[in-house]
Design a protein around this motif. Structure first.
Motif, mmCIF file in Angstrom:
data_model
loop_
_atom_site.group_PDB
_atom_site.id
_atom_site.type_symbol
_atom_site.label_atom_id
_atom_site.label_comp_id
_atom_site.label_asym_id
_atom_site.label_seq_id
_atom_site.Cartn_x
_atom_site.Cartn_y
_atom_site.Cartn_z
ATOM 1 N N UNK A 114 0.836 -1.197 0.000
ATOM 2 C CA UNK A 114 0.000 0.000 0.000
ATOM 3 C C UNK A 114 0.874 1.250 0.000
ATOM 4 N N UNK A 115 0.296 2.307 -0.593
ATOM 5 C CA UNK A 115 1.005 3.586 -0.681
ATOM 6 C C UNK A 115 0.096 4.737 -0.291
ATOM 7 N N UNK A 116 0.706 5.765 0.285
ATOM 8 C CA UNK A 116 0.013 7.017 0.431
ATOM 9 C C UNK A 116 0.198 7.852 -0.822
ATOM 10 N N UNK A 117 -0.430 9.022 -0.839
ATOM 11 C CA UNK A 117 -0.344 9.886 -2.023
ATOM 12 C C UNK A 117 0.839 10.818 -1.990
ATOM 13 N N UNK A 118 1.494 10.899 -0.846
ATOM 14 C CA UNK A 118 2.699 11.699 -0.754
ATOM 15 C C UNK A 118 2.490 13.072 -0.160
ATOM 16 N N UNK A 119 3.561 13.619 0.380
ATOM 17 C CA UNK A 119 3.562 14.980 0.898
ATOM 18 C C UNK A 119 4.860 15.645 0.452
ATOM 19 N N UNK A 120 4.761 16.886 -0.007
ATOM 20 C CA UNK A 120 5.902 17.576 -0.575
ATOM 21 C C UNK A 120 6.722 18.270 0.502
#
Length: 125
Positions: A114-120
């Motif tokens: 599973x993956x999250x959508x990310x944070x910059x």
């Protein structure tokens, strides 16, 4: 199913600190090994560091050794990435990932469940 949501990214000056959080849904969070990956502009995604179900950690990637620390709180279904002494080259989108299998060395993104959508994270000079 596990849903992952990252937070804590933003703009920081070089030398500063940020703490990223990854909140997981579901009751089975404690059964997953959790990791952080990052993808800098124009580069491939790379593994940063991982933590196992009971808190054991992988070696972090060389570029962040001594500066980044991963931890988890199973009661809160959350994994953290404490980032200190940030450098411009740490600028990237940071992703949280979950794996049902423990890997003692570098994790491959295709092995993650599973993956999250990310944070910059943007580090300015």
């Amino acid at each position: 199913q596990v849903q992952l949501v990252e937070s804590g990214g933003g703009l920081v000056q070089a030398g500063g600190s940020l703490r990223l959080s990854c909140a997981a849904s579901g009751r089975t969070f404690s059964r997953y090994n959790m990791g952080w990956f990052r993808q800098a502009p124009g580069k491939e995604r790379e593994f940063v560091v991982g933590v196992g179900e009971t808190g054991g950690r992988t070696e972090p990637v060389d570029s962040v050794k001594g500066r980044f620390t991963i931890s988890r709180d199973n009661a809160k279904n959350t994994v953290y990435l404490q980032m200190d002494s940030l450098k411009r080259e740490d600028t990237a989108v940071y992703y949280c990932a979950a794996s049902s299998i423990w890997y003692s060395s570098t994790w491959r993104d295709y092995d993650m469940d599973y993956w999250g959508k990310g944070t910059l994270v943007t580090v300015s000079s």
